[in-house]
Design a protein around this motif. Structure first.
Motif, PDB file in Angstrom:
ATOM      1  N   VAL A  62      -5.473  -7.139 -13.394  1.00 41.31           N
ATOM      2  CA  VAL A  62      -6.355  -8.174 -12.863  1.00 41.31           C
ATOM      3  C   VAL A  62      -5.599  -9.492 -12.727  1.00 41.31           C
ATOM      4  O   VAL A  62      -5.684 -10.159 -11.687  1.00 41.31           O
ATOM      5  CB  VAL A  62      -7.611  -8.331 -13.750  1.00 41.31           C
ATOM      6  CG1 VAL A  62      -8.391  -9.576 -13.377  1.00 41.31           C
ATOM      7  CG2 VAL A  62      -8.488  -7.107 -13.628  1.00 41.31           C
ATOM      8  N   PHE A  63      -4.854  -9.868 -13.753  1.00 40.80           N
ATOM      9  CA  PHE A  63      -4.064 -11.100 -13.661  1.00 40.80           C
ATOM     10  C   PHE A  63      -3.072 -11.032 -12.509  1.00 40.80           C
ATOM     11  O   PHE A  63      -2.918 -11.983 -11.747  1.00 40.80           O
ATOM     12  CB  PHE A  63      -3.299 -11.367 -14.960  1.00 40.80           C
ATOM     13  CG  PHE A  63      -4.100 -12.082 -16.001  1.00 40.80           C
ATOM     14  CD1 PHE A  63      -4.801 -13.238 -15.698  1.00 40.80           C
ATOM     15  CD2 PHE A  63      -4.137 -11.609 -17.291  1.00 40.80           C
ATOM     16  CE1 PHE A  63      -5.535 -13.901 -16.662  1.00 40.80           C
ATOM     17  CE2 PHE A  63      -4.863 -12.269 -18.264  1.00 40.80           C
ATOM     18  CZ  PHE A  63      -5.567 -13.415 -17.949  1.00 40.80           C
ATOM     19  N   GLN A  64      -2.387  -9.907 -12.361  1.00 39.10           N
ATOM     20  CA  GLN A  64      -1.403  -9.766 -11.291  1.00 39.10           C
ATOM     21  C   GLN A  64      -2.082  -9.783  -9.923  1.00 39.10           C
ATOM     22  O   GLN A  64      -1.535 -10.335  -8.967  1.00 39.10           O
ATOM     23  CB  GLN A  64      -0.600  -8.482 -11.488  1.00 39.10           C
ATOM     24  CG  GLN A  64       0.332  -8.555 -12.677  1.00 39.10           C
ATOM     25  CD  GLN A  64       0.993  -7.230 -12.996  1.00 39.10           C
ATOM     26  OE1 GLN A  64       0.706  -6.206 -12.387  1.00 39.10           O
ATOM     27  NE2 GLN A  64       1.890  -7.252 -13.974  1.00 39.10           N
ATOM     28  N   GLY A  65      -3.261  -9.198  -9.829  1.00 37.57           N
ATOM     29  CA  GLY A  65      -3.978  -9.202  -8.555  1.00 37.57           C
ATOM     30  C   GLY A  65      -4.483 -10.575  -8.186  1.00 37.57           C
ATOM     31  O   GLY A  65      -4.369 -11.009  -7.038  1.00 37.57           O
ATOM     32  N   ILE A  66      -5.034 -11.279  -9.145  1.00 39.12           N
ATOM     33  CA  ILE A  66      -5.562 -12.618  -8.867  1.00 39.12           C
ATOM     34  C   ILE A  66      -4.435 -13.583  -8.511  1.00 39.12           C
ATOM     35  O   ILE A  66      -4.554 -14.380  -7.586  1.00 39.12           O
ATOM     36  CB  ILE A  66      -6.369 -13.144 -10.074  1.00 39.12           C
ATOM     37  CG1 ILE A  66      -7.674 -12.361 -10.201  1.00 39.12           C
ATOM     38  CG2 ILE A  66      -6.649 -14.636  -9.948  1.00 39.12           C
ATOM     39  CD1 ILE A  66      -8.459 -12.677 -11.452  1.00 39.12           C
ATOM     40  N   MET A  67      -3.339 -13.506  -9.240  1.00 41.48           N
ATOM     41  CA  MET A  67      -2.226 -14.431  -9.010  1.00 41.48           C
ATOM     42  C   MET A  67      -1.286 -13.966  -7.893  1.00 41.48           C
ATOM     43  O   MET A  67      -0.367 -14.690  -7.520  1.00 41.48           O
ATOM     44  CB  MET A  67      -1.409 -14.610 -10.290  1.00 41.48           C
ATOM     45  CG  MET A  67      -2.184 -15.216 -11.406  1.00 41.48           C
ATOM     46  SD  MET A  67      -2.703 -16.863 -10.963  1.00 41.48           S
ATOM     47  CE  MET A  67      -3.806 -17.212 -12.282  1.00 41.48           C
ATOM     48  N   ARG A  68      -1.525 -12.768  -7.381  1.00 37.53           N
ATOM     49  CA  ARG A  68      -0.660 -12.197  -6.328  1.00 37.53           C
ATOM     50  C   ARG A  68       0.813 -12.266  -6.716  1.00 37.53           C
ATOM     51  O   ARG A  68       1.672 -12.623  -5.919  1.00 37.53           O
ATOM     52  CB  ARG A  68      -0.902 -12.900  -5.000  1.00 37.53           C
ATOM     53  CG  ARG A  68      -2.264 -12.615  -4.438  1.00 37.53           C
ATOM     54  CD  ARG A  68      -2.448 -13.303  -3.154  1.00 37.53           C
ATOM     55  NE  ARG A  68      -2.538 -14.748  -3.411  1.00 37.53           N
ATOM     56  CZ  ARG A  68      -3.250 -15.590  -2.702  1.00 37.53           C
ATOM     57  NH1 ARG A  68      -3.913 -15.154  -1.680  1.00 37.53           N
ATOM     58  NH2 ARG A  68      -3.292 -16.851  -2.999  1.00 37.53           N
ATOM     59  N   ASN A  69       1.072 -11.944  -7.962  1.00 37.44           N
ATOM     60  CA  ASN A  69       2.435 -11.994  -8.472  1.00 37.44           C
ATOM     61  C   ASN A  69       2.580 -10.866  -9.492  1.00 37.44           C
ATOM     62  O   ASN A  69       1.900 -10.867 -10.513  1.00 37.44           O
ATOM     63  CB  ASN A  69       2.700 -13.355  -9.131  1.00 37.44           C
ATOM     64  CG  ASN A  69       4.131 -13.533  -9.547  1.00 37.44           C
ATOM     65  OD1 ASN A  69       4.841 -12.576  -9.807  1.00 37.44           O
ATOM     66  ND2 ASN A  69       4.547 -14.788  -9.612  1.00 37.44           N
TER      67      ASN A  69
END
Length: 178
Positions: free
Chosen positions: A37-44
């Motif tokens: 989720v963090f990687q998806g939201i931050m696109r990183n």
């Protein structure tokens, strides 16, 4: 009583080992979904809870509960969760001011994480070295040594609810990642 006719190895398996294994699977699934989720939201793909201040915010909150409140699991968990959320809010408020929002959010996360790391280190410094400091250090390291079936049930309810909510918003998360 149920389980009185079980052999010692069977009792150890059902009462000690199995709850630990199930809790480890639950914790691993919660961590992996949270990371995605963090990687998806931050696109990183390199973003982690440590970069966004969540980890050190939680340590700070747990340390506050251990030193100034009670050492009960509920107060420690509540304080850790509250301060982890506060860290994310701080990152969002600081990082939403720039032109390149994603890069600014990551930089804000590093700043907030460093702040909470320093604040947590200060709390460890002022903690009683015989009573509070070992509790803080052990909480930071984590462990599954005292897991009971009641913990597994509570963890399952909380984690499965969180994963279900994230699953319901998966399309929006995919859109954000595009």
């Amino acid at each position: 009583a149920p389980g009185d006719n079980l052999s010692t190895p069977a009792m150890v398996l059902w009462s000690v080992r199995l709850p630990r294994v199930i809790m480890a699977v639950l914790a691993g699934s919660a961590l992996s979904v949270g990371g995605v989720v963090f990687q998806g939201i931050m696109r990183n793909p390199l973003v982690s809870p440590s970069f966004l201040g969540v980890t050190h915010g939680a340590v700070f909150g747990a340390s506050i509960a251990i030193i100034f409140l009670s050492k009960s699991a509920l107060s420690i968990e509540t304080s850790a969760f509250s301060w982890a959320v506060a860290a994310v809010v701080m990152v969002y408020l600081i990082g939403n001011r720039g032109i390149n929002t994603i890069t600014t959010l990551v930089i804000a996360g590093v700043i907030v994480s460093t702040f909470f790391m320093a604040a947590g280190s200060f709390l460890k410094y002022i903690a009683d070295p015989y009573e509070e400091l070992p509790v803080i250090v052990f909480w930071m390291m984590g462990g599954l040594n005292n897991v009971l079936w009641s913990h597994v049930i509570r963890g399952f309810v909380i984690i499965s609810t969180g994963i279900a909510v994230i699953y319901m918003f998966r399309w929006k998360l995919n859109l954000m990642a595009l």
